[in-house]
Each structure stands twice: as C-alpha cells, then as structure tokens.
Motif scaffolding. Structure first.
Motif, short mmCIF file in Angstrom:
data_model
loop_
_atom_site.label_atom_id
_atom_site.label_comp_id
_atom_site.label_asym_id
_atom_site.label_seq_id
_atom_site.Cartn_x
_atom_site.Cartn_y
_atom_site.Cartn_z
N ARG A 180 11.77 -3.68 -7.13
CA ARG A 180 10.85 -3.70 -6.09
C ARG A 180 12.36 -3.59 -4.91
N TYR A 181 12.99 -3.79 -5.25
CA TYR A 181 14.04 -4.27 -4.09
C TYR A 181 15.20 -2.88 -3.89
N GLU A 182 15.61 -2.51 -5.48
CA GLU A 182 15.66 -1.31 -5.52
C GLU A 182 15.05 -0.27 -4.84
N ARG A 195 -3.37 -4.33 -1.74
CA ARG A 195 -2.73 -5.24 -2.02
C ARG A 195 -1.15 -5.36 -1.93
N TYR A 196 -0.75 -4.65 -2.59
CA TYR A 196 0.43 -4.54 -3.35
C TYR A 196 1.23 -4.28 -2.10
N HIS A 197 0.91 -3.20 -1.58
CA HIS A 197 1.38 -2.22 -0.11
C HIS A 197 1.28 -3.09 0.85
N LEU A 198 0.05 -3.59 1.22
CA LEU A 198 0.11 -4.70 2.52
C LEU A 198 1.94 -5.86 2.47
N SER A 199 1.95 -5.94 1.26
CA SER A 199 3.53 -7.12 1.01
C SER A 199 3.76 -6.31 1.64
N THR A 200 4.14 -5.08 1.46
CA THR A 200 5.82 -4.57 2.00
C THR A 200 5.36 -4.03 3.17
N LEU A 201 5.01 -4.69 4.16
CA LEU A 201 4.59 -3.77 5.36
C LEU A 201 4.83 -4.91 6.00
N PHE A 202 5.80 -4.49 7.74
CA PHE A 202 6.40 -6.12 8.02
C PHE A 202 7.03 -6.40 10.01
N PRO A 203 5.55 -5.81 10.33
CA PRO A 203 5.30 -6.48 11.62
C PRO A 203 5.49 -7.65 12.17
N ASN A 218 5.02 -8.20 -10.81
CA ASN A 218 5.29 -8.65 -9.52
C ASN A 218 6.76 -8.22 -8.83
N GLY A 219 6.70 -6.78 -8.94
CA GLY A 219 7.66 -5.91 -8.26
C GLY A 219 9.00 -6.21 -9.09
N SER A 220 9.27 -6.65 -10.35
CA SER A 220 10.06 -6.72 -10.80
C SER A 220 10.09 -5.10 -12.04
N ARG A 221 8.93 -4.67 -12.44
CA ARG A 221 8.37 -3.39 -12.44
C ARG A 221 7.98 -2.12 -11.66
N GLY A 222 8.39 -1.02 -12.04
CA GLY A 222 7.41 0.19 -11.01
C GLY A 222 8.16 1.31 -10.98
N ILE A 223 7.65 1.85 -10.26
CA ILE A 223 8.11 3.62 -9.54
C ILE A 223 8.73 3.44 -7.91
N GLY A 224 9.85 3.40 -8.05
CA GLY A 224 10.07 3.71 -6.60
C GLY A 224 9.65 5.63 -5.57
N LEU A 225 9.00 5.01 -4.67
CA LEU A 225 9.02 7.01 -3.85
C LEU A 225 9.74 6.63 -2.98
N PRO A 226 10.13 8.36 -2.42
CA PRO A 226 10.73 8.69 -1.38
C PRO A 226 10.00 8.38 -0.54
N PRO A 227 10.41 8.05 1.65
CA PRO A 227 9.99 8.28 2.53
C PRO A 227 8.00 9.96 2.20
N ASP A 235 -5.64 0.48 9.45
CA ASP A 235 -4.92 2.12 10.04
C ASP A 235 -3.63 1.60 10.15
N TYR A 236 -2.96 0.36 10.37
CA TYR A 236 -1.34 0.81 10.36
C TYR A 236 -1.34 0.75 9.05
N ALA A 237 -1.94 -0.56 7.65
CA ALA A 237 -1.16 0.48 6.14
C ALA A 237 -1.70 1.58 5.47
#
Length: 411
Positions: free
Chosen positions: A128-130, A274-282, A242-251, A226-228
């Motif tokens: 996730r952090y990468e 729900r996971y996407h919501l955890s990556t939003l930082f308002p 829990n974010g240790s495995r997955g696929i990263g996407l560019p903007p 709408d924000y999400a």
C-alpha cells in the motif's frame, strides 16, 4: 478483492457512505499522536522494520495501540473512552511508556510536525505504501514528505446521537480557526513562502482530490459519496491482506470510472469501496465517528488543551448555536495555514471562541489542571494573536532540499 463482473450499485455505495455518519450513545472520544523517531546520536537513522514490528506488540498501560508511519514515525492511538479526560489520561501514561520502550531500543523522539533535519525516506515496504508513494510522486514530492516526515495530532469524536451531522458541520465551521490557533510547524517552502503550519501546507500540495475538505454545504453523506467517487484509486487491495498485497494504479482512475468501466483485474466490490475510503485524507473525515486530522503535532500540555477544546465545542450544550454566531471561517483553510492568528478574521473569531470554551469547559472536565492549562494557552497565545509555533526559533527551510516544489498548486 475485485469481482469478475459488475455487482456494485450506487444505492449500496450510498448506504455505505451513510454508515460513516452513524452515531453512538453515549459519546466516545479518542486521540492519536505521532513523533518523528531516530537513533540516539544519529538523526538520519530511522527505526528498522524489525524493531518496529517488535515495538508494535508492546502492551500499553492505557491500552493504546502502537503503530508506525511509513517514515518510521511512531504513533499512539488510544482506545475510545466515554470522556476526553479519560482519553487524555491514557495517552499521557502510554506516551511515557512508549518513550521508555523506544529508549530501550536505542531510539529517540522529538515534537516536530515537519521533520526538517533529513530528506524524506520511506522505511516501511508494505505494498500500500509503495503504491501510495508512486501515485503521489506524479504530482510532486509532497506525498513522500507527508508520508515520511510529518506528524500530527488527531482527535476522534463520535457523532452526536441527537443529530449525527451536527459535529461534522461545527468542525468545518471552526476548523480553520483551530488550525490557526494550534499551528506549530513554522517554516518556508521551496518557493520561499512562509507558513505558520508548514505541515498543513505539505498536505495542501498532495492530490487535492483526496486531501481537500469535503463540501459541507450539502447533505454530508451525499457529499462524502461524491467525494469518494471523484477521488482516484491508487491501490487495489488483495482480500484479507490489509494492504500488504495488491495492485498500485497511477493517477487517472477515479472510483467512479472503475465502477463504470471496470479494470483488467475486475470490478470493484463493497470491500474495495471501503478500502478506498481509507485512502482519502480530508482534514475532517467521517468513519462512523469524526476524525479531526488538521492539527499539528503539539507539546503534551498543548495537545491536551487542543483535545479538551474540541471536546468542549463538540459536547457542551448549546455551544454550537453560539459558535454559529461567530464569523464563518470555512473558506479560510489556506489563510489559517499561512498566517495563523495573524489573520485578522481568524484572530477576531478565535478570541470569543476560546472564551466560550473557557466558560463551558466544566461541562466536559472537572479537572482544575485542565482549566488552568486552557487559561494559560488563551493568555499566552490566543489573546496575543500567537500560536505555539511562534515559540520555535528555528524555521524548517525546505529550500535546502533539491527537487520540485512541495506545494506546486498554491499561489
């Protein structure tokens, strides 16, 4: 984990967004604080992954959870408590305990919202952090600085049972005043601009689709949905990883686009949303409670003042109606970050606001020490148009670090 065909609809997403505003009774309060960490005698040396893994297993006397941010910043997250006074007490005990534990491993901490001693470097290798770092790098270095060289104070408060949107609206109404009053990261960005809260300036330079405030003038749950939907997806998490495995996407791939057109790995599920919501930082985020994310890291006594201030504003009967008579500061987030209480409007709002807090503190705390600390803060800072960062003699100067500007989008 994505599905092989489209199975998610907007009604399901709307219900999930509404869940973020679920209320609890009685109220619950919590705190999260962070500190930059380095080896004794070597400010460049960050904690090792092995040491962080061991430290995260420690049991704290107040039951706070120990975690680490991508740059090795240590974080304490209290349990939810029925009063803010109990949350403060637990944080105080656990901060002392984690400090002792870190010393035993050869590490030291400092109170610094922006760690300007060293260039940013990520030490956690979680997928996730990468993916997050690669995604943010497309817009400049602000994201890496945020992930590895900034720390904050976060206050968590449940939604009120009588009106689950009341505290949400109140915190948006007053957020810039609180940013200004508690600004504690004076510094200069790479364009030579001075900030009272350089940490918040760095946040403003990240992908605005996930760090700008959620629009507050419409139905909160609809605004959050709408924000999400509009925000880009940067990581598709593997199930149960829990974010240790997955696929990263560019903007460039918003959740709405993924929902509408799918992706080569599949279509989003409700767990993906729900996971996407955890990556939003308002600066104010709903999660079944309110995360107040806009405060700089603070010295312990001022951290407690900030916590009790927000608790009083959130819980004292009738105080929200009184606050509504104060100037509306919702459009002054940038002014607050740049100028603190040197901004005339913010200072003229802060003085009566903190007078309200002083008069109503007894509604949430009977501790005379907390009342004395609040009075000291108001006398030393608010009434003089000062903020805690004004006591810091050495500014963080990001012009020493080569590369693209940290906050390129700001004028």
């Amino acid at each position: 984990m994505p599905h092989s065909r489209r199975s998610l609809d907007l009604d399901t997403l709307a219900r999930t967004a509404q869940e973020a505003f679920a209320s609890t009774e009685p109220d619950l309060y919590g705190l999260e604080v962070e500190w930059p960490t380095n080896r004794f005698g070597d400010e460049w040396a960050r904690p090792t992954p092995a040491d962080m893994a061991e430290l995260q297993l420690l049991e704290m006397p107040g039951q706070s959870r120990v975690t680490f941010e991508p740059g090795g910043q240590v974080e304490l997250s209290t349990m939810p408590f029925p009063t803010m006074t109990e949350a403060v007490k637990a944080l105080r005990a656990d901060a002392a305990q984690i400090d002792l534990a870190l010393h035993g491993y050869g590490y030291d901490t400092i109170v610094a919202s922006v760690d300007g001693r060293r260039a940013p470097r990520r030490v956690l290798t979680k997928a996730r952090y990468e993916a997050m770092e690669r995604f943010f790098e497309a817009n400049g270095p602000s994201g890496t600085w945020m992930m590895t060289n900034t720390t904050s104070t976060q206050v968590n408060i449940s939604h009120a049972a009588d009106d689950p949107y009341r505290r949400w609206r109140l915190m948006h109404h007053l957020g810039p005043v609180l940013v200004a009053a508690f600004a504690n990261s004076p510094g200069i960005d790479q364009a030579g601009r001075h900030w009272r809260s350089l940490r918040q300036a760095i946040w403003w330079g990240i992908d605005r689709g996930r760090t700008k405030p959620v629009p507050e003038h419409v139905d909160p749950a609809s605004a959050w949905l709408d924000y999400a939907l509009a925000a880009d997806v940067f990581f598709i998490n593997e199930e149960d990883s829990n974010g240790s495995r997955g696929i990263g996407l560019p903007p460039g791939t918003s959740f709405a686009n993924w929902l509408r057109s799918g992706h080569e790995v599949g279509w989003p599920t409700i767990d993906d949303f729900r996971y996407h919501l955890s990556t939003l930082f308002p600066p104010i985020r709903p999660r079944g409670w309110i995360e107040i994310r806009f405060l700089d890291a603070l010295p312990p006594w001022i951290c407690e003042v900030a916590a009790m201030t927000i608790a009083t504003l959130s819980a004292a009967p009738g105080i929200d109606e009184a606050c509504e008579r104060l100037p509306d500061t919702r459009g002054l987030w940038m002014d607050a970050s740049r100028n603190g209480l040197q901004s005339r409007v913010l200072r003229e709002t802060a003085v009566p606001l903190f007078e309200l807090v002083e008069r109503n503190l007894e509604q949430v705390s009977s501790d005379p020490n907390q009342a004395a600390a609040l009075a000291e803060f108001v006398s030393r800072y608010v009434r003089l148009g000062r903020c805690p960062g004004d006591d810091i003699s050495t500014l963080v100067d990001l012009r020493q670090f080569a590369g693209r500007p940290l906050v390129p989008a700001l004028g």
